[in-house]
Enzyme design. Structure first.
Site, PDB file in Angstrom:
ATOM      1  N   LYS A 134     -10.259  19.933   1.004  1.00 26.85           N
ATOM      2  CA  LYS A 134      -9.414  20.112  -0.589  1.00 26.85           C
ATOM      3  C   LYS A 134     -10.418  21.645  -1.483  1.00 26.85           C
ATOM      4  CE  LYS A 134      -9.334  19.111  -5.187  1.00 26.85           C
ATOM      5  NZ  LYS A 134     -10.032  18.642  -6.156  1.00 26.85           N
ATOM      6  N   ASP A 152      -4.722  17.598  -3.457  1.00 26.02           N
ATOM      7  CA  ASP A 152      -5.186  17.008  -4.689  1.00 26.02           C
ATOM      8  C   ASP A 152      -4.716  15.761  -4.996  1.00 26.02           C
ATOM      9  OD1 ASP A 152      -3.139  17.677  -6.546  1.00 26.02           O
ATOM     10  OD2 ASP A 152      -3.950  18.170  -7.821  1.00 26.02           O
TER      11      ASP A 152
END
Ligand code: SF4
Length: 230
Positions: A134, A152
């Site tokens: 991420k 996220d």
């Protein structure tokens, strides 16, 4: 609900179009240099945008260069980022990342990544201590203008409810499935749209399914409204 397969591209594009129509024109984030974006992403974890921006500004004010952050006593770095929460974990993590960049590059700068392919940049970033897919995707898309799709907490939750990933899939698994599936030209836009949707409509507690523009495309929403919830 049993998961059958990832969505086809038309469905993904339909979600992006509907959210964009509802939310208004796409606006990208302020573009930062890669090291700044890397540190800002670490600071954004488990806190609000306002608090992480405050912590980042405070860190930059206190230390004029990344080399000084790397060399400072960890307690001083933690004090500078206190506004961003869990400062005693984030400070040593940031210092480890910066020290490793310095060791590899001879300075704290990631300009050497610019000519590399997306997959090479991702491999480099995820080989830094404590940097996952991420965070790497955030640097790729927000700082370097590459076509990445950060997963996220909001993107993870909304795509799970839409049935794009299997129930209980980890963020890493979601990254593997969706990274190559979301068309490159809408990755940044769709990421931003899903985050906004997750914050305003598809909230973790009590999603507003009845008024959601994605209801007919969403197995979770249909099940929830059929059961008289949402
Ligand atoms: S229908 Fe409900 S669960 Fe599905 S995306 Fe909309 S708010 Fe989220």
């Amino acid at each position: 609900m049993t998961w059958q397969a990832p969505p086809d591209v038309r469905r993904i594009r339909a979600v992006q179009r509907r959210l964009r129509r509802q939310q208004g024109p796409f606006e990208g984030k302020l573009r930062l240099p890669p090291v700044d974006e890397l540190v800002a992403t670490v600071l954004s974890q488990h806190t609000s945008d306002v608090n992480s921006a405050r912590a980042f500004a405070s860190l930059k004010r206190r230390f004029p260069s990344w080399e000084e952050v790397a060399d400072a006593p960890t307690a001083e770095v933690a004090a500078a980022i206190r506004a961003g929460g869990i400062a005693n974990q984030k400070a040593p993590r940031i210092q480890r990342i910066l020290a490793e960049i310095e060791r590899r590059e001879g300075g704290i700068d990631l300009g050497a990544l610019e000519p590399l392919a997306d997959s090479e940049v991702e491999a480099y970033l995820t080989s830094l201590p404590g940097v996952g897919p991420k965070t790497a995707a955030c640097v790729l898309v927000f700082s370097m203008g590459r076509a990445a799709f950060p997963i996220d907490t909001h993107v993870h939750r909304v795509t799970a409810r839409l049935g794009w990933i299997p129930p209980g899939a980890t963020a890493e698994r979601a990254h593997q499935i969706l990274g190559g599936l979301v068309p490159a030209d809408i990755r940044y836009d769709l990421h931003v749209a899903l985050v906004t949707h997750g914050r305003t409509v598809c909230k973790a507690q009590r999603p507003r399914c009845r008024s959601c523009v994605l209801l007919d495309l969403c197995p979770f929403g249909r099940a929830t409204t059929r059961a008289g919830r949402g």
